[in-house]
Design a protein around this motif. Structure first.
Motif, PDB file in Angstrom:
ATOM      1  N   VAL A  42      10.994   1.408   6.694  1.00  0.00           N
ATOM      2  CA  VAL A  42      10.182   0.800   6.116  1.00  0.00           C
ATOM      3  C   VAL A  42       9.238   1.911   5.171  1.00  0.00           C
ATOM      4  O   VAL A  42       9.122   3.079   5.512  1.00  0.00           O
ATOM      5  CB  VAL A  42       8.918   0.254   7.096  1.00  0.00           C
ATOM      6  CG1 VAL A  42       7.756  -0.313   6.645  1.00  0.00           C
ATOM      7  CG2 VAL A  42       9.447  -0.880   7.870  1.00  0.00           C
ATOM      8  N   SER A  43       8.731   1.309   4.065  1.00  0.00           N
ATOM      9  CA  SER A  43       8.437   2.048   3.040  1.00  0.00           C
ATOM     10  C   SER A  43       6.699   1.297   2.559  1.00  0.00           C
ATOM     11  O   SER A  43       6.890   0.132   2.057  1.00  0.00           O
ATOM     12  CB  SER A  43       8.938   2.384   1.529  1.00  0.00           C
ATOM     13  OG  SER A  43       8.300   3.146   0.709  1.00  0.00           O
ATOM     14  N   ASP A  44       5.756   1.808   2.816  1.00  0.00           N
ATOM     15  CA  ASP A  44       4.500   1.313   2.212  1.00  0.00           C
ATOM     16  C   ASP A  44       3.890   1.662   0.932  1.00  0.00           C
ATOM     17  O   ASP A  44       4.079   2.828   0.725  1.00  0.00           O
ATOM     18  CB  ASP A  44       3.434   1.566   3.227  1.00  0.00           C
ATOM     19  CG  ASP A  44       3.401   1.201   4.690  1.00  0.00           C
ATOM     20  OD1 ASP A  44       4.349   0.335   5.025  1.00  0.00           O
ATOM     21  OD2 ASP A  44       2.389   1.351   5.494  1.00  0.00           O
ATOM     22  N   HIS A  92      10.174  -8.405   3.317  1.00  0.00           N
ATOM     23  CA  HIS A  92       9.195  -7.580   3.298  1.00  0.00           C
ATOM     24  C   HIS A  92       7.707  -8.092   3.628  1.00  0.00           C
ATOM     25  O   HIS A  92       7.649  -9.466   3.810  1.00  0.00           O
ATOM     26  CB  HIS A  92       9.039  -6.954   1.870  1.00  0.00           C
ATOM     27  CG  HIS A  92      10.396  -6.825   0.923  1.00  0.00           C
ATOM     28  ND1 HIS A  92      11.099  -5.732   1.248  1.00  0.00           N
ATOM     29  CD2 HIS A  92      11.255  -7.593   0.093  1.00  0.00           C
ATOM     30  CE1 HIS A  92      12.383  -5.816   0.354  1.00  0.00           C
ATOM     31  NE2 HIS A  92      12.266  -6.936  -0.097  1.00  0.00           N
ATOM     32  N   ASP A  93       6.910  -7.065   4.045  1.00  0.00           N
ATOM     33  CA  ASP A  93       5.747  -7.525   4.874  1.00  0.00           C
ATOM     34  C   ASP A  93       4.458  -7.478   3.737  1.00  0.00           C
ATOM     35  O   ASP A  93       4.503  -6.300   2.970  1.00  0.00           O
ATOM     36  CB  ASP A  93       5.397  -7.085   6.108  1.00  0.00           C
ATOM     37  CG  ASP A  93       3.948  -7.356   6.534  1.00  0.00           C
ATOM     38  OD1 ASP A  93       3.745  -8.380   6.747  1.00  0.00           O
ATOM     39  OD2 ASP A  93       3.216  -6.451   6.437  1.00  0.00           O
ATOM     40  N   PRO A 115      -1.377  -0.403   6.384  1.00  0.00           N
ATOM     41  CA  PRO A 115      -0.625   0.800   6.769  1.00  0.00           C
ATOM     42  C   PRO A 115      -1.128   1.281   8.285  1.00  0.00           C
ATOM     43  O   PRO A 115      -2.125   1.023   8.548  1.00  0.00           O
ATOM     44  CB  PRO A 115      -0.882   1.687   5.605  1.00  0.00           C
ATOM     45  CG  PRO A 115      -2.154   1.291   4.953  1.00  0.00           C
ATOM     46  CD  PRO A 115      -2.243  -0.230   5.202  1.00  0.00           C
ATOM     47  N   CYS A 174       1.237   6.142   7.671  1.00  0.00           N
ATOM     48  CA  CYS A 174       1.015   5.993   6.443  1.00  0.00           C
ATOM     49  C   CYS A 174      -0.272   5.901   5.567  1.00  0.00           C
ATOM     50  O   CYS A 174      -0.251   6.169   4.635  1.00  0.00           O
ATOM     51  CB  CYS A 174       1.837   4.409   6.317  1.00  0.00           C
ATOM     52  SG  CYS A 174       3.521   4.287   6.574  1.00  0.00           S
ATOM     53  N   THR A 196      -1.176  -3.135   2.290  1.00  0.00           N
ATOM     54  CA  THR A 196      -0.153  -2.674   1.355  1.00  0.00           C
ATOM     55  C   THR A 196       1.062  -3.539   1.361  1.00  0.00           C
ATOM     56  O   THR A 196       1.293  -4.194   2.478  1.00  0.00           O
ATOM     57  CB  THR A 196       0.467  -1.056   2.096  1.00  0.00           C
ATOM     58  OG1 THR A 196       0.485  -1.373   3.506  1.00  0.00           O
ATOM     59  CG2 THR A 196      -0.464  -0.209   1.739  1.00  0.00           C
ATOM     60  N   ASN A 242       4.661  -3.731   2.513  1.00  0.00           N
ATOM     61  CA  ASN A 242       5.385  -3.066   3.320  1.00  0.00           C
ATOM     62  C   ASN A 242       7.059  -3.204   3.262  1.00  0.00           C
ATOM     63  O   ASN A 242       7.492  -4.329   3.863  1.00  0.00           O
ATOM     64  CB  ASN A 242       5.117  -3.273   4.883  1.00  0.00           C
ATOM     65  CG  ASN A 242       3.304  -2.849   4.990  1.00  0.00           C
ATOM     66  OD1 ASN A 242       2.920  -1.632   4.479  1.00  0.00           O
ATOM     67  ND2 ASN A 242       2.543  -3.821   5.392  1.00  0.00           N
ATOM     68  N   MET A 274       9.697  -4.032   5.666  1.00  0.00           N
ATOM     69  CA  MET A 274       9.247  -4.491   7.096  1.00  0.00           C
ATOM     70  C   MET A 274       9.532  -5.826   7.617  1.00  0.00           C
ATOM     71  O   MET A 274       9.216  -6.852   6.447  1.00  0.00           O
ATOM     72  CB  MET A 274       7.647  -3.950   7.159  1.00  0.00           C
ATOM     73  CG  MET A 274       6.799  -3.980   8.478  1.00  0.00           C
ATOM     74  SD  MET A 274       5.452  -3.465   8.220  1.00  0.00           S
ATOM     75  CE  MET A 274       4.983  -3.502  10.090  1.00  0.00           C
ATOM     76  N   CYS A 329       7.797   5.462   6.535  1.00  0.00           N
ATOM     77  CA  CYS A 329       6.929   5.040   7.445  1.00  0.00           C
ATOM     78  C   CYS A 329       6.905   5.760   8.956  1.00  0.00           C
ATOM     79  O   CYS A 329       7.888   6.277   9.371  1.00  0.00           O
ATOM     80  CB  CYS A 329       7.020   3.511   7.890  1.00  0.00           C
ATOM     81  SG  CYS A 329       5.775   2.970   8.841  1.00  0.00           S
ATOM     82  N   SER A 343       7.636  -0.094  13.522  1.00  0.00           N
ATOM     83  CA  SER A 343       8.169  -0.722  12.590  1.00  0.00           C
ATOM     84  C   SER A 343       9.459  -0.602  12.207  1.00  0.00           C
ATOM     85  O   SER A 343      10.214  -1.152  11.391  1.00  0.00           O
ATOM     86  CB  SER A 343       7.190  -0.285  11.247  1.00  0.00           C
ATOM     87  OG  SER A 343       5.982  -0.654  11.632  1.00  0.00           O
TER      88      SER A 343
END
Lengths: 204, 204
Positions: free
Chosen positions: A37-39, A91-92, A97, A118, A139, A141, A144, A182, A187
């Motif tokens: 996952v990347s916020d 995605h979320d 975060p 995060c 954010t 996410n 996610m 993340c 997550s």
């Protein structure tokens, strides 16, 4: 300051980075190894009181799941990003975060102490630009996988992303962007992996 | 400055108000005539950089639908409100208050001009306290009935609240609160009605 065009940058596990993104440039966020996952958070470069808004984005797209073709809006209802390509489709934009308090409230006792987050990584990423911790809202996410039941219950499932899949976001204004790999076990299916990103120069 | 205890205050249709709420006091929001929505936002009185956060609230309650017993959190992960009594069981915390841009983007052409909005009314409600328009994030939209499909699609349905039903929120810190009687046709089944509220003095 911007765009090592086509260069792939790597965000190490449980860390984050901040950078400028010019209008028309495309940010490519790549799940390097899969299930990570990347916020992402963004502020208008010329006015840090303008920020990426989950609520305005849900309102104007009439969905909580954003994908190719959707526009992400600021709190001033102006387009900040357009999603150009989405390999994953999940995605979320509901949840904040992960932070020290996330690990205190939702994880087993003892998890929080010294745990990277995060939120902490975004605080560091934005600090050089003069953006304060309290300004960081919900954010985007990326990758996610948050499922919402008919009863409203939120369930965080492992990402469906596989290695090399990407989300491409075109900047619709000059932005300051924060991006993480993340830090939360819950997550990313208990793994900590890097996130890769590229900045493609504006075509027009 | 606070608590005309037990007095019922009326917010006229398509307007809003701002007030202080002390820790331990209970805000009672009453749908006076039924099928009306009331947008609520709150800031810590001693630090306006601390605000009511939909994302932290979803995270820690693990649901998007808040009701009796749930705690509403600030961006600093501190409790701001506890929901003591909920006659209705359906409120929204996904969407932003209606604004001029809401009417431009989602309503028929010509709707926006001169149309009152919850955002505009909250801006006015918070102005005397020195809180800026850009600080207003996603609001708790009391009695608003937002359904989320399995595909993520957001559908705004008429409120299920009937005349006299209420939501009671206990303040967990000293707060500045903004509260509206909603201005958007789409949220309250095409009617514009008042919202009533009471402030009950702290018991302890």
């Amino acid at each position: 300051m911007t765009t090592d065009t086509e260069t792939v940058h790597r965000i190490p596990p449980q860390s984050g980075t901040g950078f400028r993104l010019r209008r028309g440039e495309v940010l490519v966020v790549i799940d390097a190894l899969g299930e990570q996952v990347s916020d992402l958070m963004a502020f208008a470069e010329d006015n840090h009181a303008e920020w990426l808004s989950s609520g305005r984005t849900f309102d104007y797209n009439e969905t909580i799941y954003l994908t190719t073709g959707h526009v992400l809006y600021s709190n001033r209802s102006r387009p900040m990003f357009t999603l150009l390509r989405d390999d994953v489709g999940r995605h979320d934009f509901l949840l904040t975060p992960c932070s020290t308090e996330t690990f205190e409230l939702l994880y087993p006792p003892g998890t929080a102490e010294g745990h990277p987050s995060c939120f902490g990584n975004l605080v560091q990423a934005f600090a050089p630009f003069g953006i304060q911790p309290d300004q960081i809202p919900t954010t985007l996410n990326i990758f996610m996988n948050v499922l919402v039941g008919q009863d409203g219950r939120v369930n965080i499932a492992p990402p469906v992303s596989t290695a090399g899949q990407r989300l491409e976001l075109r900047a619709e204004m000059d932005l300051i962007v924060g991006l993480t790999a993340c830090s939360a076990e819950g997550s990313n299916n208990g793994t900590f992996k890097p996130i890769d990103y590229q900045i493609r120069r504006a075509q027009e």
